[in-house]
Design a protein around this motif. Structure first.
Motif, PDB file in Angstrom:
ATOM      1  N   TRP A 177       2.903   4.153  -2.707  1.00 33.66           N
ATOM      2  CA  TRP A 177       3.863   4.814  -1.797  1.00 33.66           C
ATOM      3  C   TRP A 177       3.914   6.314  -2.050  1.00 33.66           C
ATOM      4  O   TRP A 177       4.070   7.103  -1.116  1.00 33.66           O
ATOM      5  CB  TRP A 177       5.243   4.183  -2.001  1.00 33.66           C
ATOM      6  N   ALA A 224      -1.294  -8.595  -7.356  1.00 28.02           N
ATOM      7  CA  ALA A 224      -0.365  -9.108  -6.346  1.00 28.02           C
ATOM      8  C   ALA A 224       0.336  -7.919  -5.712  1.00 28.02           C
ATOM      9  O   ALA A 224       0.667  -6.946  -6.394  1.00 28.02           O
ATOM     10  CB  ALA A 224       0.643 -10.039  -6.999  1.00 28.02           C
ATOM     11  N   THR A 277       5.884  -0.659  -2.214  1.00 26.72           N
ATOM     12  CA  THR A 277       6.845   0.447  -2.382  1.00 26.72           C
ATOM     13  C   THR A 277       7.080   0.744  -3.864  1.00 26.72           C
ATOM     14  O   THR A 277       7.915   1.579  -4.198  1.00 26.72           O
ATOM     15  CB  THR A 277       8.214   0.122  -1.743  1.00 26.72           C
ATOM     16  N   GLY A 278       6.372   0.040  -4.738  1.00 27.74           N
ATOM     17  CA  GLY A 278       6.531   0.256  -6.178  1.00 27.74           C
ATOM     18  C   GLY A 278       6.209   1.697  -6.539  1.00 27.74           C
ATOM     19  O   GLY A 278       5.386   2.340  -5.881  1.00 27.74           O
ATOM     20  N   GLY A 307       1.816  -0.140 -10.209  1.00 28.45           N
ATOM     21  CA  GLY A 307       1.454  -1.503 -10.609  1.00 28.45           C
ATOM     22  C   GLY A 307       0.948  -2.377  -9.478  1.00 28.45           C
ATOM     23  O   GLY A 307       0.389  -3.444  -9.724  1.00 28.45           O
ATOM     24  N   GLY A 308       1.118  -1.954  -8.230  1.00 29.14           N
ATOM     25  CA  GLY A 308       0.779  -2.830  -7.105  1.00 29.14           C
ATOM     26  C   GLY A 308      -0.476  -2.412  -6.363  1.00 29.14           C
ATOM     27  O   GLY A 308      -0.767  -2.949  -5.296  1.00 29.14           O
ATOM     28  N   MET A 317       0.968 -10.592  -0.292  1.00 26.72           N
ATOM     29  CA  MET A 317       1.825 -11.774  -0.136  1.00 26.72           C
ATOM     30  C   MET A 317       2.686 -11.714   1.135  1.00 26.72           C
ATOM     31  O   MET A 317       3.612 -12.498   1.298  1.00 26.72           O
ATOM     32  CB  MET A 317       2.719 -11.908  -1.376  1.00 26.72           C
ATOM     33  N   ALA A 320      17.106   1.511  -0.828  1.00 29.58           N
ATOM     34  CA  ALA A 320      16.591   2.239   0.335  1.00 29.58           C
ATOM     35  C   ALA A 320      15.249   1.735   0.851  1.00 29.58           C
ATOM     36  O   ALA A 320      14.946   1.907   2.028  1.00 29.58           O
ATOM     37  CB  ALA A 320      16.501   3.723   0.002  1.00 29.58           C
ATOM     38  N   ALA A 373      10.124  -3.334   0.941  1.00 33.57           N
ATOM     39  CA  ALA A 373      10.105  -4.011  -0.374  1.00 33.57           C
ATOM     40  C   ALA A 373      10.382  -5.499  -0.179  1.00 33.57           C
ATOM     41  O   ALA A 373      11.227  -5.885   0.631  1.00 33.57           O
ATOM     42  CB  ALA A 373      11.145  -3.394  -1.296  1.00 33.57           C
ATOM     43  N   GLY A 382       9.153 -10.918  -3.617  1.00 31.93           N
ATOM     44  CA  GLY A 382       8.202 -11.056  -4.731  1.00 31.93           C
ATOM     45  C   GLY A 382       8.140  -9.796  -5.574  1.00 31.93           C
ATOM     46  O   GLY A 382       8.158  -9.834  -6.804  1.00 31.93           O
ATOM     47  N   GLY A 383       8.093  -8.628  -4.898  1.00 26.99           N
ATOM     48  CA  GLY A 383       8.040  -7.358  -5.615  1.00 26.99           C
ATOM     49  C   GLY A 383       9.339  -7.100  -6.372  1.00 26.99           C
ATOM     50  O   GLY A 383       9.324  -6.614  -7.515  1.00 26.99           O
ATOM     51  N   ALA A 414      14.097  -5.638  -9.836  1.00 25.75           N
ATOM     52  CA  ALA A 414      14.640  -4.468  -9.132  1.00 25.75           C
ATOM     53  C   ALA A 414      16.159  -4.400  -9.261  1.00 25.75           C
ATOM     54  O   ALA A 414      16.841  -5.413  -9.509  1.00 25.75           O
ATOM     55  CB  ALA A 414      14.231  -4.536  -7.665  1.00 25.75           C
ATOM     56  N   VAL A 443       1.733 -15.353  -9.968  1.00 28.78           N
ATOM     57  CA  VAL A 443       2.045 -14.806  -8.651  1.00 28.78           C
ATOM     58  C   VAL A 443       3.220 -15.607  -8.084  1.00 28.78           C
ATOM     59  O   VAL A 443       3.153 -16.832  -7.973  1.00 28.78           O
ATOM     60  CB  VAL A 443       0.824 -14.894  -7.707  1.00 28.78           C
ATOM     61  N   VAL A 444       4.286 -14.910  -7.757  1.00 28.84           N
ATOM     62  CA  VAL A 444       5.479 -15.563  -7.199  1.00 28.84           C
ATOM     63  C   VAL A 444       5.208 -15.870  -5.731  1.00 28.84           C
ATOM     64  O   VAL A 444       4.762 -14.982  -4.982  1.00 28.84           O
ATOM     65  CB  VAL A 444       6.710 -14.631  -7.315  1.00 28.84           C
ATOM     66  N   HIS A 471      12.291   0.417 -12.038  1.00 26.12           N
ATOM     67  CA  HIS A 471      11.013   0.500 -11.316  1.00 26.12           C
ATOM     68  C   HIS A 471       9.896  -0.270 -12.008  1.00 26.12           C
ATOM     69  O   HIS A 471       8.864  -0.527 -11.408  1.00 26.12           O
ATOM     70  CB  HIS A 471      10.585   1.962 -11.145  1.00 26.12           C
TER      71      HIS A 471
HETATM   72  C1  LIG Z   1      12.497   4.924  -0.943  1.00 32.24           C
HETATM   73  C2  LIG Z   1      12.440   4.015  -2.163  1.00 32.24           C
HETATM   74  C3  LIG Z   1      13.614   3.665  -2.807  1.00 32.24           C
HETATM   75  C4  LIG Z   1      13.581   2.799  -3.906  1.00 32.24           C
HETATM   76  N1  LIG Z   1      14.764   2.469  -4.506  1.00 32.24           N
HETATM   77  C5  LIG Z   1      14.755   1.566  -5.489  1.00 32.24           C
HETATM   78  C6  LIG Z   1      15.987   1.157  -6.103  1.00 32.24           C
HETATM   79  O1  LIG Z   1      17.070   1.659  -5.794  1.00 32.24           O
HETATM   80  N2  LIG Z   1      15.922   0.205  -7.045  1.00 32.24           N
HETATM   81  C7  LIG Z   1      14.739  -0.359  -7.448  1.00 32.24           C
HETATM   82  O2  LIG Z   1      14.758  -1.238  -8.300  1.00 32.24           O
HETATM   83  N3  LIG Z   1      13.575   0.040  -6.912  1.00 32.24           N
HETATM   84  C8  LIG Z   1      13.546   0.973  -5.956  1.00 32.24           C
HETATM   85  N4  LIG Z   1      12.353   1.381  -5.410  1.00 32.24           N
HETATM   86  C9  LIG Z   1      11.078   0.856  -5.960  1.00 32.24           C
HETATM   87  C10 LIG Z   1      10.498  -0.372  -5.215  1.00 32.24           C
HETATM   88  O3  LIG Z   1      10.971  -0.451  -3.917  1.00 32.24           O
HETATM   89  C11 LIG Z   1      10.806  -1.646  -5.987  1.00 32.24           C
HETATM   90  O4  LIG Z   1      10.106  -1.623  -7.218  1.00 32.24           O
HETATM   91  C12 LIG Z   1      10.461  -2.944  -5.241  1.00 32.24           C
HETATM   92  O5  LIG Z   1      10.997  -4.009  -5.972  1.00 32.24           O
HETATM   93  C13 LIG Z   1       8.972  -3.173  -5.057  1.00 32.24           C
HETATM   94  O6  LIG Z   1       8.796  -4.215  -4.109  1.00 32.24           O
HETATM   95  P1  LIG Z   1       7.422  -4.329  -3.286  1.00 32.24           P
HETATM   96  O7  LIG Z   1       7.458  -5.573  -2.494  1.00 32.24           O
HETATM   97  O8  LIG Z   1       7.178  -3.097  -2.535  1.00 32.24           O
HETATM   98  O9  LIG Z   1       6.406  -4.500  -4.489  1.00 32.24           O
HETATM   99  P2  LIG Z   1       4.960  -3.827  -4.687  1.00 32.24           P
HETATM  100  O10 LIG Z   1       5.085  -2.353  -4.729  1.00 32.24           O
HETATM  101  O11 LIG Z   1       4.015  -4.395  -3.724  1.00 32.24           O
HETATM  102  O12 LIG Z   1       4.619  -4.352  -6.155  1.00 32.24           O
HETATM  103  C14 LIG Z   1       5.408  -3.955  -7.255  1.00 32.24           C
HETATM  104  C15 LIG Z   1       4.990  -4.786  -8.488  1.00 32.24           C
HETATM  105  O13 LIG Z   1       5.314  -6.159  -8.267  1.00 32.24           O
HETATM  106  C16 LIG Z   1       4.138  -6.970  -8.344  1.00 32.24           C
HETATM  107  N5  LIG Z   1       4.274  -8.004  -7.294  1.00 32.24           N
HETATM  108  C17 LIG Z   1       4.504  -7.812  -5.982  1.00 32.24           C
HETATM  109  N6  LIG Z   1       4.624  -8.997  -5.353  1.00 32.24           N
HETATM  110  C18 LIG Z   1       4.439  -9.954  -6.295  1.00 32.24           C
HETATM  111  C19 LIG Z   1       4.421 -11.375  -6.272  1.00 32.24           C
HETATM  112  N7  LIG Z   1       4.635 -12.060  -5.146  1.00 32.24           N
HETATM  113  N8  LIG Z   1       4.197 -12.030  -7.429  1.00 32.24           N
HETATM  114  C20 LIG Z   1       3.987 -11.357  -8.589  1.00 32.24           C
HETATM  115  N9  LIG Z   1       3.992 -10.011  -8.666  1.00 32.24           N
HETATM  116  C21 LIG Z   1       4.213  -9.329  -7.533  1.00 32.24           C
HETATM  117  C22 LIG Z   1       2.982  -6.018  -8.113  1.00 32.24           C
HETATM  118  O14 LIG Z   1       1.791  -6.501  -8.697  1.00 32.24           O
HETATM  119  C23 LIG Z   1       3.494  -4.750  -8.769  1.00 32.24           C
HETATM  120  O15 LIG Z   1       3.307  -4.804 -10.158  1.00 32.24           O
HETATM  121  C24 LIG Z   1      12.340   2.277  -4.349  1.00 32.24           C
HETATM  122  C25 LIG Z   1      11.165   2.637  -3.705  1.00 32.24           C
HETATM  123  C26 LIG Z   1      11.197   3.508  -2.631  1.00 32.24           C
HETATM  124  C27 LIG Z   1       9.902   3.854  -1.955  1.00 32.24           C
END
Ligand SMILES: Cc1cc2nc3c(=O)[nH]c(=O)nc-3n(C[C@H](O)[C@H](O)[C@H](O)COP(=O)(O)OP(=O)(O)OC[C@H]3O[C@@H](n4cnc5c(N)ncnc54)[C@H](O)[C@@H]3O)c2cc1C
Length: 471
Positions: free
Chosen positions: A31, A67, A72-73, A77-78, A92, A135, A140, A143-144, A150, A206-207, A418
């Motif tokens: 992101w 995975a 949005t990580g 890591g993603g 996913m 946000a 997001a 699974g993430g 989070a 993988v969740v 994060h």
């Molecule tokens: C604008 C913005 C605001 C944010 N605010 C916050 C906040 O307030 N609080 C917060 O905690 N985070 C925040 N984040 C960070 C992010 O959104 C979180 O970390 C979110 O949980 C990631 O979810 P994702 O689906 O995008 O995961 P991804 O970015 O796709 O992956 C994140 C990690 O999870 C793993 N993963 C993903 N899906 C799976 C699955 N199904 N099984 C096993 N592993 C998996 C990936 O391998 C990677 O290591 C923010 C990000 C942005 C861009």
């Protein structure tokens, strides 16, 4: 690699294996634009069985699996990383199923690819609400959010994602499915998969689905943006507000540099008149009854009055949403400023004991000045969780060493919400003992002997630097 890609096509269907570099790019860059690599393919399974077959095949072939949910990580890591073995991104997003809301148990079953916004909208349609929100909600995924444990703004009231997972279904590197979606509130029967997998960042399994807790939907809401002289005053004010406001949902901190950037981004005036403000706090309250009197009385109480420089209070939905923008859209404002600078922001998500936040911000400011970077701090006040964003930073390693080192000395953590990902793996030793790290590696090895699941993530051993990690 064509034969390998064909293997995945035979499992999930040709339409769900992306191998065109132009199409894959969005899955290969994070992101922030700071992390990127190349995947052999993006594989999009549609069932738990397909995930199992893909993982078993990857284990047999020695192909790494990253995975990915909404991508949005913020710790790299993603997405694929340069060097090492060939890898696939396991998207996913097709796991978008949501079960019926069970208002008796206050639970719902959701696929790993369901977005936080879809989870929330589904819960609200049934008169319930979701305990985790932030946000990035529109992208997001569940699974993430589980994988990163989070947090977000409601942690103060309901805890992090870990507290919300009553059951989980996941697939091991071997292809076997583990866990249960029964969602029993009480069970003592050995290993608890939700506890093990929350925060494991895709390194243990993988969740695929989760049984998630819901909370009451409160229709009445009040938001206040309060200016204080310092973050120390903000912490003192929070203690007073927490003591008397039972409906407190969030207490978010916005430091003046973050207020300046969001004011510019939104093109609106700061809602409070406080040129001398050293800190701003966004209090959000929700309840069955209008919480306005409770909140305003707390802010006007004898103990609180000297701490409040100025306050703006909003009660109707439109005004609240306009006020909340000043917190919710800071990450977006920082990303936009970074784009103008032509260099991704350097982000450190940390937490420290409340009494030490002043020290932490001082340290970060000094480090930023030394580097010539612009520090933009904001975060979640009640958990002492600060997002320290450095714009235009040049020496990321020196900044991380100084700031994360100080965080550890203060008794804090180098990652509050994060995750560790790739970005913070080299610093894990600051907050984990060699015994902690050895035990973590042993668990990982036991569940994933071939080491295919998200290599490098949560791994403090020196990274493979055969490619450049940051563009
Ligand atoms: C604008 C913005 C605001 C944010 N605010 C916050 C906040 O307030 N609080 C917060 O905690 N985070 C925040 N984040 C960070 C992010 O959104 C979180 O970390 C979110 O949980 C990631 O979810 P994702 O689906 O995008 O995961 P991804 O970015 O796709 O992956 C994140 C990690 O999870 C793993 N993963 C993903 N899906 C799976 C699955 N199904 N099984 C096993 N592993 C998996 C990936 O391998 C990677 O290591 C923010 C990000 C942005 C861009």
């Amino acid at each position: 690699m064509t034969a390998v890609v064909d293997t995945f096509r035979s499992i999930v269907g040709a339409d769900h294996v992306l191998a065109d570099p132009d199409v894959c790019r969005g899955h290969e860059t994070d992101w922030t634009g700071r992390f990127q690599g190349t995947a052999t393919a993006v594989v999009r399974p549609g069932s738990t069985e397909e995930v199992g077959a893909v993982l078993a095949r990857c284990t047999a072939l020695g192909i790494s699996v990253i995975a990915q949910g909404g991508n949005t990580g913020l710790v790299g890591g993603g997405v694929p990383r340069p060097g090492g073995r060939p890898c696939i991104v396991l998207s996913m997003l097709r796991f978008a199923d949501l079960g019926a809301v069970d208002t008796q148990s206050m639970q719902v079953t959701a696929g790993a690819g369901v977005t936080l916004a879809a989870w929330r909208d589904h819960a609200r349609r049934a008169g319930t609400d979701t305990p985790v929100d932030f946000a990035a909600r529109d992208s997001a995924t569940i699974g993430g959010a589980i994988a990163t444990n989070a947090g977000g703004s409601r942690v103060l009231r309901y805890g992090t994602m870990r507290r919300q997972v009553a059951g989980i279904e996941a697939v091991l590197a071997s292809g076997e499915t583990v866990g249960s979606l029964a969602g029993l509130p009480k069970e003592t029967a050995g290993l608890h998969w939700p506890s093990l997998l929350c925060g494991s960042e895709g390194t243990l399994a993988v969740v695929t689905r989760a049984r998630l807790r819901l909370v009451p939907l409160f229709e009445q809401a009040t938001t206040a943006l309060v200016a204080t002289r310092s973050i120390t005053d903000a912490v003192a004010l929070l203690a007073l507000v927490r003591d008397s406001v039972t409906s407190l949902d969030a207490a978010e901190v916005v430091m003046p540099a973050a207020m300046e950037i969001i004011v510019g981004h939104l093109g609106r005036r700061c809602p409070v008149e406080a040129p001398s403000a050293g800190c701003f706090v966004m209090f959000d309250c929700t309840d069955r009854f209008d919480p306005t009197d409770q909140l305003t009385a707390a802010l006007a109480a004898d103990g609180a009055r000297p701490l409040v420089v100025d306050a703006a209070v909003a009660t109707d939905a439109t005004q609240r949403s306009r006020l909340l923008d000043f917190r919710d859209r800071i990450t977006e404002a920082i990303a936009s400023a970074a784009t103008s600078l032509g260099t991704p922001p350097f982000k450190l998500d940390v937490a420290a004991p409340l009494a030490t936040l002043d020290d932490l911000i001082d340290t970060a400011s000094r480090v930023a000045d030394h580097d010539g970077a612009r520090l933009i701090p904001f975060g979640h006040l009640a958990e002492g969780n600060l997002h320290l964003n450095f714009l235009g930073a040049t020496d990321h390693v020196a900044i991380a060493a100084a700031v994360l080192g100080r965080v550890a000395e203060l008794g804090g953590t180098i990652s509050a919400e994060h995750g560790i990902g790739i970005a913070k793996a080299p610093w894990l030793h600051l907050i984990r003992t060699p015994a902690d790290l050895a035990a973590q590696a042993a668990v990982r090895k036991a569940l994933d002997p071939a080491g295919i699941l998200n290599p490098g993530v949560l791994d403090p051993s020196p990274p493979d630097t055969s490619g450049t990690q940051e563009p």
